[in-house]
Design a protein around this motif. Sequence first.
Motif, PDB file in Angstrom:
ATOM      1  N   THR A  93       0.836  -1.204   0.000  1.00  0.00           N
ATOM      2  CA  THR A  93       0.000   0.000   0.000  1.00  0.00           C
ATOM      3  C   THR A  93       0.869   1.252   0.000  1.00  0.00           C
ATOM      4  OG1 THR A  93      -1.759  -1.196   1.135  1.00  0.00           O
ATOM      5  CG2 THR A  93      -1.848   1.209   1.228  1.00  0.00           C
ATOM      6  N   LEU A  94       1.875   1.276   0.866  1.00  0.00           N
ATOM      7  CA  LEU A  94       2.786   2.423   0.922  1.00  0.00           C
ATOM      8  C   LEU A  94       3.503   2.611  -0.419  1.00  0.00           C
ATOM      9  CD1 LEU A  94       4.172   4.708   2.450  1.00  0.00           C
ATOM     10  CD2 LEU A  94       5.812   3.012   3.322  1.00  0.00           C
ATOM     11  N   ALA A  95       3.964   1.518  -1.000  1.00  0.00           N
ATOM     12  CA  ALA A  95       4.664   1.597  -2.290  1.00  0.00           C
ATOM     13  C   ALA A  95       3.749   2.156  -3.384  1.00  0.00           C
ATOM     14  CB  ALA A  95       5.192   0.222  -2.690  1.00  0.00           C
ATOM     15  N   LEU A  96       2.515   1.687  -3.424  1.00  0.00           N
ATOM     16  CA  LEU A  96       1.578   2.194  -4.436  1.00  0.00           C
ATOM     17  C   LEU A  96       1.315   3.686  -4.250  1.00  0.00           C
ATOM     18  CD1 LEU A  96      -0.910  -0.786  -4.677  1.00  0.00           C
ATOM     19  CD2 LEU A  96       0.521   0.129  -6.522  1.00  0.00           C
ATOM     20  N   ILE A  97       1.173   4.114  -3.016  1.00  0.00           N
ATOM     21  CA  ILE A  97       0.957   5.543  -2.775  1.00  0.00           C
ATOM     22  C   ILE A  97       2.177   6.334  -3.205  1.00  0.00           C
ATOM     23  CG2 ILE A  97       0.585   7.309  -0.999  1.00  0.00           C
ATOM     24  CD1 ILE A  97      -1.071   5.122   0.527  1.00  0.00           C
ATOM     25  N   ALA A  98       3.364   5.849  -2.846  1.00  0.00           N
ATOM     26  CA  ALA A  98       4.600   6.570  -3.175  1.00  0.00           C
ATOM     27  C   ALA A  98       4.815   6.690  -4.679  1.00  0.00           C
ATOM     28  CB  ALA A  98       5.798   5.881  -2.526  1.00  0.00           C
ATOM     29  N   PRO A 102      -1.042  11.132  -7.058  1.00  0.00           N
ATOM     30  CA  PRO A 102      -2.124  10.906  -6.100  1.00  0.00           C
ATOM     31  C   PRO A 102      -2.918   9.668  -6.496  1.00  0.00           C
ATOM     32  CG  PRO A 102      -2.750  12.652  -7.587  1.00  0.00           C
ATOM     33  CD  PRO A 102      -1.344  12.254  -7.945  1.00  0.00           C
ATOM     34  N   ILE A 103      -3.344   8.925  -5.481  1.00  0.00           N
ATOM     35  CA  ILE A 103      -4.054   7.672  -5.716  1.00  0.00           C
ATOM     36  C   ILE A 103      -5.159   7.526  -4.676  1.00  0.00           C
ATOM     37  CG2 ILE A 103      -2.449   6.317  -4.300  1.00  0.00           C
ATOM     38  CD1 ILE A 103      -2.739   4.038  -6.393  1.00  0.00           C
ATOM     39  N   THR A 104      -6.271   6.943  -5.110  1.00  0.00           N
ATOM     40  CA  THR A 104      -7.383   6.727  -4.184  1.00  0.00           C
ATOM     41  C   THR A 104      -7.302   5.311  -3.615  1.00  0.00           C
ATOM     42  OG1 THR A 104      -8.878   5.848  -5.860  1.00  0.00           O
ATOM     43  CG2 THR A 104      -8.895   8.261  -5.523  1.00  0.00           C
ATOM     44  N   ARG A 105      -8.021   5.098  -2.547  1.00  0.00           N
ATOM     45  CA  ARG A 105      -8.080   3.778  -1.923  1.00  0.00           C
ATOM     46  C   ARG A 105      -8.632   2.754  -2.920  1.00  0.00           C
ATOM     47  NH1 ARG A 105     -10.318   2.608   4.069  1.00  0.00           N
ATOM     48  NH2 ARG A 105     -10.326   0.363   3.918  1.00  0.00           N
ATOM     49  N   ALA A 106      -9.651   3.131  -3.703  1.00  0.00           N
ATOM     50  CA  ALA A 106     -10.241   2.224  -4.694  1.00  0.00           C
ATOM     51  C   ALA A 106      -9.206   1.831  -5.750  1.00  0.00           C
ATOM     52  CB  ALA A 106     -11.453   2.867  -5.352  1.00  0.00           C
ATOM     53  N   GLU A 107      -8.357   2.781  -6.153  1.00  0.00           N
ATOM     54  CA  GLU A 107      -7.316   2.474  -7.143  1.00  0.00           C
ATOM     55  C   GLU A 107      -6.280   1.517  -6.567  1.00  0.00           C
ATOM     56  OE1 GLU A 107      -7.515   6.669  -9.673  1.00  0.00           O
ATOM     57  OE2 GLU A 107      -6.264   6.552  -7.868  1.00  0.00           O
ATOM     58  N   ILE A 108      -5.952   1.688  -5.288  1.00  0.00           N
ATOM     59  CA  ILE A 108      -5.023   0.767  -4.618  1.00  0.00           C
ATOM     60  C   ILE A 108      -5.627  -0.639  -4.603  1.00  0.00           C
ATOM     61  CG2 ILE A 108      -3.916   0.176  -2.414  1.00  0.00           C
ATOM     62  CD1 ILE A 108      -3.822   3.256  -1.860  1.00  0.00           C
ATOM     63  N   GLU A 109      -6.903  -0.710  -4.246  1.00  0.00           N
ATOM     64  CA  GLU A 109      -7.594  -2.003  -4.176  1.00  0.00           C
ATOM     65  C   GLU A 109      -7.666  -2.659  -5.558  1.00  0.00           C
ATOM     66  OE1 GLU A 109     -11.253  -0.837  -2.266  1.00  0.00           O
ATOM     67  OE2 GLU A 109     -10.361  -1.049  -0.261  1.00  0.00           O
ATOM     68  N   ASP A 128       2.393   9.875   9.723  1.00  0.00           N
ATOM     69  CA  ASP A 128       2.625  11.066   8.908  1.00  0.00           C
ATOM     70  C   ASP A 128       3.490  10.763   7.681  1.00  0.00           C
ATOM     71  OD1 ASP A 128       2.289  13.723   8.181  1.00  0.00           O
ATOM     72  OD2 ASP A 128       4.043  14.398   9.300  1.00  0.00           O
ATOM     73  N   TRP A 129       3.322   9.560   7.150  1.00  0.00           N
ATOM     74  CA  TRP A 129       3.982   9.198   5.903  1.00  0.00           C
ATOM     75  C   TRP A 129       3.077   9.507   4.724  1.00  0.00           C
ATOM     76  CZ3 TRP A 129       6.332   3.689   7.055  1.00  0.00           C
ATOM     77  CH2 TRP A 129       7.400   3.829   7.939  1.00  0.00           C
ATOM     78  N   VAL A 130       1.770   9.571   4.979  1.00  0.00           N
ATOM     79  CA  VAL A 130       0.770   9.777   3.935  1.00  0.00           C
ATOM     80  C   VAL A 130      -0.201  10.846   4.409  1.00  0.00           C
ATOM     81  CG1 VAL A 130      -1.193   8.658   2.796  1.00  0.00           C
ATOM     82  CG2 VAL A 130       0.947   7.417   3.034  1.00  0.00           C
ATOM     83  N   ARG A 131      -0.747  11.606   3.460  1.00  0.00           N
ATOM     84  CA  ARG A 131      -1.772  12.594   3.792  1.00  0.00           C
ATOM     85  C   ARG A 131      -2.781  12.638   2.655  1.00  0.00           C
ATOM     86  NH1 ARG A 131      -1.098  17.864   1.432  1.00  0.00           N
ATOM     87  NH2 ARG A 131       0.712  17.880   0.096  1.00  0.00           N
ATOM     88  N   VAL A 132      -3.940  13.183   2.980  1.00  0.00           N
ATOM     89  CA  VAL A 132      -4.968  13.395   1.959  1.00  0.00           C
ATOM     90  C   VAL A 132      -4.582  14.675   1.224  1.00  0.00           C
ATOM     91  CG1 VAL A 132      -7.406  13.856   1.545  1.00  0.00           C
ATOM     92  CG2 VAL A 132      -6.732  12.252   3.352  1.00  0.00           C
ATOM     93  N   ILE A 133      -4.388  14.556  -0.090  1.00  0.00           N
ATOM     94  CA  ILE A 133      -3.941  15.731  -0.853  1.00  0.00           C
ATOM     95  C   ILE A 133      -5.043  16.327  -1.722  1.00  0.00           C
ATOM     96  CG2 ILE A 133      -1.501  15.100  -0.829  1.00  0.00           C
ATOM     97  CD1 ILE A 133      -1.800  13.990  -3.618  1.00  0.00           C
ATOM     98  N   GLY A 134      -6.221  15.733  -1.640  1.00  0.00           N
ATOM     99  CA  GLY A 134      -7.351  16.263  -2.387  1.00  0.00           C
ATOM    100  C   GLY A 134      -8.442  15.217  -2.504  1.00  0.00           C
ATOM    101  N   HIS A 135      -9.431  15.547  -3.304  1.00  0.00           N
ATOM    102  CA  HIS A 135     -10.551  14.640  -3.536  1.00  0.00           C
ATOM    103  C   HIS A 135     -10.768  14.518  -5.036  1.00  0.00           C
ATOM    104  CE1 HIS A 135     -11.812  14.347   0.671  1.00  0.00           C
ATOM    105  NE2 HIS A 135     -11.360  15.583   0.753  1.00  0.00           N
ATOM    106  N   GLU A 143     -10.999  10.325  -1.349  1.00  0.00           N
ATOM    107  CA  GLU A 143      -9.750  10.994  -0.979  1.00  0.00           C
ATOM    108  C   GLU A 143      -8.615  10.514  -1.871  1.00  0.00           C
ATOM    109  OE1 GLU A 143      -9.439   9.682   3.086  1.00  0.00           O
ATOM    110  OE2 GLU A 143     -10.415  11.503   3.816  1.00  0.00           O
ATOM    111  N   MET A 144      -7.765  11.448  -2.274  1.00  0.00           N
ATOM    112  CA  MET A 144      -6.550  11.116  -3.006  1.00  0.00           C
ATOM    113  C   MET A 144      -5.399  11.192  -2.008  1.00  0.00           C
ATOM    114  SD  MET A 144      -7.042  12.895  -6.736  1.00  0.00           S
ATOM    115  CE  MET A 144      -6.922  14.545  -6.106  1.00  0.00           C
ATOM    116  N   LEU A 145      -4.583  10.148  -1.978  1.00  0.00           N
ATOM    117  CA  LEU A 145      -3.497  10.041  -1.018  1.00  0.00           C
ATOM    118  C   LEU A 145      -2.156  10.322  -1.675  1.00  0.00           C
ATOM    119  CD1 LEU A 145      -4.743   6.729   0.630  1.00  0.00           C
ATOM    120  CD2 LEU A 145      -4.994   9.049   1.548  1.00  0.00           C
ATOM    121  N   GLY A 146      -1.263  10.917  -0.916  1.00  0.00           N
ATOM    122  CA  GLY A 146       0.098  11.170  -1.362  1.00  0.00           C
ATOM    123  C   GLY A 146       1.030  11.124  -0.162  1.00  0.00           C
ATOM    124  N   THR A 147       2.310  11.046  -0.430  1.00  0.00           N
ATOM    125  CA  THR A 147       3.294  10.982   0.649  1.00  0.00           C
ATOM    126  C   THR A 147       3.580  12.378   1.205  1.00  0.00           C
ATOM    127  OG1 THR A 147       5.082  11.066  -0.979  1.00  0.00           O
ATOM    128  CG2 THR A 147       4.396   8.879  -0.191  1.00  0.00           C
TER     129      THR A 147
END
Length: 183
Positions: A93-98, A102-109, A128-135, A143-147
């Motif tokens: 999960t961390l690797a996919l976000i990195a 930006p990536i959503t939870r659904a895209e990770i799944e 605090d390795w990941v934060r919500v960077i937008g929607h 939520e879109m996640l980023g490092t």
Amino acid sequence: MELKTILQAILLTANKPLSAEQLEGYFQPEEKISRTAIRVALKDVQALCEGQSFELTETASGFRLQTRAAFQQWVQRHSEEKPQKYSRAFLETLALIAWRQPITRAEIEEIRGVAVNANIIKTLLERDWVRVIGHKELPGRPEMLGTTRHFLDYFNLKSLDDLPSLAAIKELDIGKLQLELLG
């Protein structure tokens, strides 16, 4: 006193990386210590660290003195806090976000082919390795996640450009990666 010695003392006692701008703030205006002089002195500190058990590292947030990886096994022995072990799902999960942010939870799944445990995202946010960077502009506005900068600091990266290529990651042994993360 030499500037490099003063900077060494500041960085040795700092609990986080410090930028050249922050280091400049440690000096009074009448001392006339410029950011350029600080950068030159930091190069001297880096040279002084050669052959030592510690090194000067520059991360996204600034500079820090840290123990070299070669001494990790001995340093960890006196640490009261046990290093956290991370599951394969957590690391994937961390690797996919990195790499895909930006990536959503659904895209990770969708990529992983399984649901993402809510505790994994929660832990990444708490560390605090990941934060919500937008929607994303989709129904439900996921939520879109980023490092974060803290992620970069933890992994000794100046920027995301310093991440190894995905091809290099595929060649990594997950057990070796787990050991590296423990440090």
